[in-house]
Design a protein around this motif. Structure first.
Motif, PDB file in Angstrom:
ATOM      1  N   LEU A   1      -7.561   0.340  -5.046  1.00 22.69           N
ATOM      2  CA  LEU A   1      -8.671  -0.118  -4.214  1.00 22.69           C
ATOM      3  C   LEU A   1      -8.211  -0.573  -2.835  1.00 22.69           C
ATOM      4  O   LEU A   1      -8.837  -0.238  -1.814  1.00 22.69           O
ATOM      5  CB  LEU A   1      -9.414  -1.256  -4.926  1.00 22.69           C
ATOM      6  CG  LEU A   1     -10.647  -1.828  -4.228  1.00 22.69           C
ATOM      7  CD1 LEU A   1     -11.697  -0.734  -4.014  1.00 22.69           C
ATOM      8  CD2 LEU A   1     -11.237  -2.971  -5.048  1.00 22.69           C
ATOM      9  N   ALA A   2      -7.122  -1.334  -2.784  1.00 24.89           N
ATOM     10  CA  ALA A   2      -6.673  -1.891  -1.506  1.00 24.89           C
ATOM     11  C   ALA A   2      -6.409  -0.839  -0.436  1.00 24.89           C
ATOM     12  O   ALA A   2      -6.854  -1.003   0.705  1.00 24.89           O
ATOM     13  CB  ALA A   2      -5.428  -2.755  -1.730  1.00 24.89           C
TER      14      ALA A   2
ATOM     15  N   LEU B   1      -7.136  -5.791 -13.861  1.00 27.32           N
ATOM     16  CA  LEU B   1      -7.964  -5.646 -12.661  1.00 27.32           C
ATOM     17  C   LEU B   1      -7.135  -5.879 -11.402  1.00 27.32           C
ATOM     18  O   LEU B   1      -7.321  -5.185 -10.390  1.00 27.32           O
ATOM     19  CB  LEU B   1      -9.137  -6.632 -12.716  1.00 27.32           C
ATOM     20  CG  LEU B   1     -10.340  -6.308 -11.819  1.00 27.32           C
ATOM     21  CD1 LEU B   1     -10.859  -4.907 -12.089  1.00 27.32           C
ATOM     22  CD2 LEU B   1     -11.458  -7.328 -12.047  1.00 27.32           C
TER      23      LEU B   1
ATOM     24  N   SER C   1      -6.751  -2.848  -8.639  1.00 25.52           N
ATOM     25  CA  SER C   1      -7.231  -3.062  -7.272  1.00 25.52           C
ATOM     26  C   SER C   1      -6.083  -3.030  -6.272  1.00 25.52           C
ATOM     27  O   SER C   1      -6.246  -2.566  -5.142  1.00 25.52           O
ATOM     28  CB  SER C   1      -7.975  -4.404  -7.177  1.00 25.52           C
ATOM     29  OG  SER C   1      -7.116  -5.483  -7.477  1.00 25.52           O
ATOM     30  N   SER C   2      -4.908  -3.472  -6.696  1.00 28.39           N
ATOM     31  CA  SER C   2      -3.743  -3.468  -5.816  1.00 28.39           C
ATOM     32  C   SER C   2      -3.289  -2.061  -5.483  1.00 28.39           C
ATOM     33  O   SER C   2      -2.994  -1.739  -4.329  1.00 28.39           O
ATOM     34  CB  SER C   2      -2.600  -4.247  -6.470  1.00 28.39           C
ATOM     35  OG  SER C   2      -1.443  -4.203  -5.673  1.00 28.39           O
TER      36      SER C   2
ATOM     37  N   GLY D   1      -5.714  -8.773  -6.185  1.00 29.46           N
ATOM     38  CA  GLY D   1      -5.014  -7.506  -6.087  1.00 29.46           C
ATOM     39  C   GLY D   1      -5.105  -6.903  -4.697  1.00 29.46           C
ATOM     40  O   GLY D   1      -4.106  -6.433  -4.138  1.00 29.46           O
ATOM     41  N   VAL D   2      -6.305  -6.913  -4.123  1.00 30.36           N
ATOM     42  CA  VAL D   2      -6.485  -6.390  -2.763  1.00 30.36           C
ATOM     43  C   VAL D   2      -5.671  -7.219  -1.778  1.00 30.36           C
ATOM     44  O   VAL D   2      -4.943  -6.684  -0.932  1.00 30.36           O
ATOM     45  CB  VAL D   2      -7.978  -6.399  -2.369  1.00 30.36           C
ATOM     46  CG1 VAL D   2      -8.142  -6.080  -0.887  1.00 30.36           C
ATOM     47  CG2 VAL D   2      -8.756  -5.397  -3.218  1.00 30.36           C
TER      48      VAL D   2
ATOM     49  N   ALA E   1      -9.470  -8.776  -9.081  1.00 27.20           N
ATOM     50  CA  ALA E   1      -9.821  -7.789  -8.052  1.00 27.20           C
ATOM     51  C   ALA E   1      -9.552  -8.348  -6.653  1.00 27.20           C
ATOM     52  O   ALA E   1      -8.975  -7.671  -5.800  1.00 27.20           O
ATOM     53  CB  ALA E   1     -11.284  -7.380  -8.187  1.00 27.20           C
TER      54      ALA E   1
ATOM     55  N   SER F   1     -11.258 -10.834   0.980  1.00 28.99           N
ATOM     56  CA  SER F   1     -10.797 -11.015  -0.403  1.00 28.99           C
ATOM     57  C   SER F   1     -10.469 -12.482  -0.675  1.00 28.99           C
ATOM     58  O   SER F   1     -10.788 -13.006  -1.756  1.00 28.99           O
ATOM     59  CB  SER F   1      -9.582 -10.126  -0.685  1.00 28.99           C
ATOM     60  OG  SER F   1      -8.495 -10.458   0.155  1.00 28.99           O
TER      61      SER F   1
ATOM     62  N   SER G   1       0.825  -1.197   0.000  1.00 22.13           N
ATOM     63  CA  SER G   1       0.000   0.000   0.000  1.00 22.13           C
ATOM     64  C   SER G   1       0.857   1.243   0.000  1.00 22.13           C
ATOM     65  O   SER G   1       1.946   1.288   0.539  1.00 22.13           O
ATOM     66  CB  SER G   1      -0.878   0.010   1.242  1.00 22.13           C
ATOM     67  OG  SER G   1      -1.582   1.207   1.335  1.00 22.13           O
TER      68      SER G   1
END
Length: 413
Positions: A267-268, A259, A263-264, A317-318, A314, A284, A2
């Motif tokens: 979104l995460a 995706l 998402s990584s 990735g999270v 998705a 997830s 992150s």
């Protein structure tokens, strides 16, 4: 991992004011991560033309991941003694040679062996790339990590696409393509990256094993080992029941990669800030397990498989971002050591899953997806059991604080 949200001006500074050395390593990182999904579109053509079963073809992943995992134990030892630049160039040189040899192979056994050599080069490169970018980039660690994650995402997304395009010409094309691109990256790093200093304190080869004594790191590592059965079932086996052309497989897994990357990176962090790392990791993984179970129930329906592959990006990735952060702060050891220990354990799942899935699929095409779903669900259970050892992970800044600590944890997360 992150990263903080950047303003438009911050992003402009990141993209416009970085040294050429940073772009050279970032470009090489894109190519290195292409190798993960590059062979997806050519799995069936290789099997058909070399008269190999799905389990034999899946060994292309197994040999690659097994050697990468074991080699992760010594990459810290090597880079701390010879410096980052020499380690990067050694990894690239090995990939150049073994990717070309894979392209010239005449049997499935030869390709499996050369993919193992490729895995050694990949370990040397990816375990050092992030540290090098952090050391050379301007604007702080957070911006350097943004660049690295962008390179990772582009590589994950474009690998299957390149494999599909070149594989449409010949199954040998993707291997030669990687060799040529890595040669370009090698020259760029030789010319643009200055010599890097050796670490003040050489890393011990026993350090990763000692790190696994910490319950938090062991919990995260076993979690990753289990869900990698689902991850590599999806990646290495799905092309067989899909039974489509190289271009189609390439585009499907390109959608998965896009995706996953989005998402990584985007979104995460938002989900983490709102709900916390552990709940989102568990959710997830649970959703990924359900996704695999649905693919197991409707394996004969290609539309279900296609949708299942893409939306899995998705969920993965999270999870990849959050579990990477958890590794960085799950144990009171150097982050490079935690990375090596984690990678060694989790690649056990990455190495075993393709072959097991191929063997099961030779008897029943649905069984690999069910096994992946069960193992991924077990990963959620392990995470729950070890939750107390990870209760602190949202109380720390996961960003590395020194070049020595900033070792990459690969996306085959």
């Amino acid at each position: 991992m992150s990263t903080p949200q950047l303003t438009r001006d911050d992003n402009a500074a990141t993209t416009n004011s970085q040294p050429k050395a940073v772009w050279a390593v970032a470009f090489a990182s894109v190519i290195a991560f292409m190798g993960i999904g590059l062979v997806d579109p050519i799995l069936k053509p290789i099997g058909e033309q070399l008269h190999a079963t799905p389990s034999q073809v899946s060994l292309l992943f197994t040999s690659y991941m097994a050697v990468t995992g074991v080699a992760m134990l010594v990459t810290g030892v090597i880079s701390s003694r010879f410096g980052a630049k020499k380690t990067l160039l050694s990894g690239l040189a090995i990939i150049i040679v073994f990717a070309a040899l894979a392209g010239m192979s005449g049997s499935i056994g030869e390709i499996i062996g050369f993919r193992a050599g490729w895995g050694l080069g990949n370990a040397l490169f990816i375990a050092t790339a992030l540290a090098t970018i952090v050391g050379a980039a301007t604007g702080g660690v957070a911006k350097a990590i943004i660049l690295y994650e962008a390179a990772l995402g582009i590589g994950i997304a474009t690998g299957p696409l390149l494999g599909g395009v070149l594989g449409g010409i010949s199954w040998r094309g993707p291997f030669f393509g990687v060799s040529v691109l890595m040669a370009v990256a090698f020259i760029a790093i030789v010319v643009l990256l200055p010599e890097t200093p050796k670490a003040a304190h050489p890393t011990s080869i026993t350090a990763p094993f000692k790190a696994l004594r910490h319950r938090g790191l062991l919990t995260v590592s076993i979690t990753a080992l289990l869900y990698n059965f689902g991850f590599f079932t999806l990646l290495a086996f799905t092309p067989f029941p899909l039974d489509m052309g190289t271009y189609a497989i390439g585009f499907i897994f390109c959608g998965w990669g896009i995706l996953l990357a989005l998402s990584s990176v985007f979104l995460a962090p938002k989900l983490q800030a709102r709900f916390g790392s552990l709940p989102m990791m568990a959710l997830s993984l649970a959703l990924f397990a359900i996704d695999l179970a649905v693919m197991g129930m409707f394996t004969e329906h290609k539309v279900v498989l296609i949708v299942g592959v893409v939306i899995a990006g998705a969920f993965l990735g999270v999870n990849n971002t959050l579990i990477t952060e958890a590794v960085m702060i799950s144990a009171p050891v150097e982050r490079s050591t935690a990375s090596a220990a984690y990678s060694f354990v989790r690649f056990g799942g990455g190495a075993a899953a393709p072959w097991v899935a191929g063997k099961l699929g030779e008897h029943n095409m649905s069984l690999p997806f069910w096994l992946g779903a069960v193992c991924t669900a077990a990963a959620v259970a392990v995470l729950y059991i070890g939750r107390t050892a990870l209760a602190h992970i949202d109380d720390h800044d996961p960003a590395p604080h020194s070049v020595e600590e900033a070792q990459a944890i690969t996306v085959a997360d």
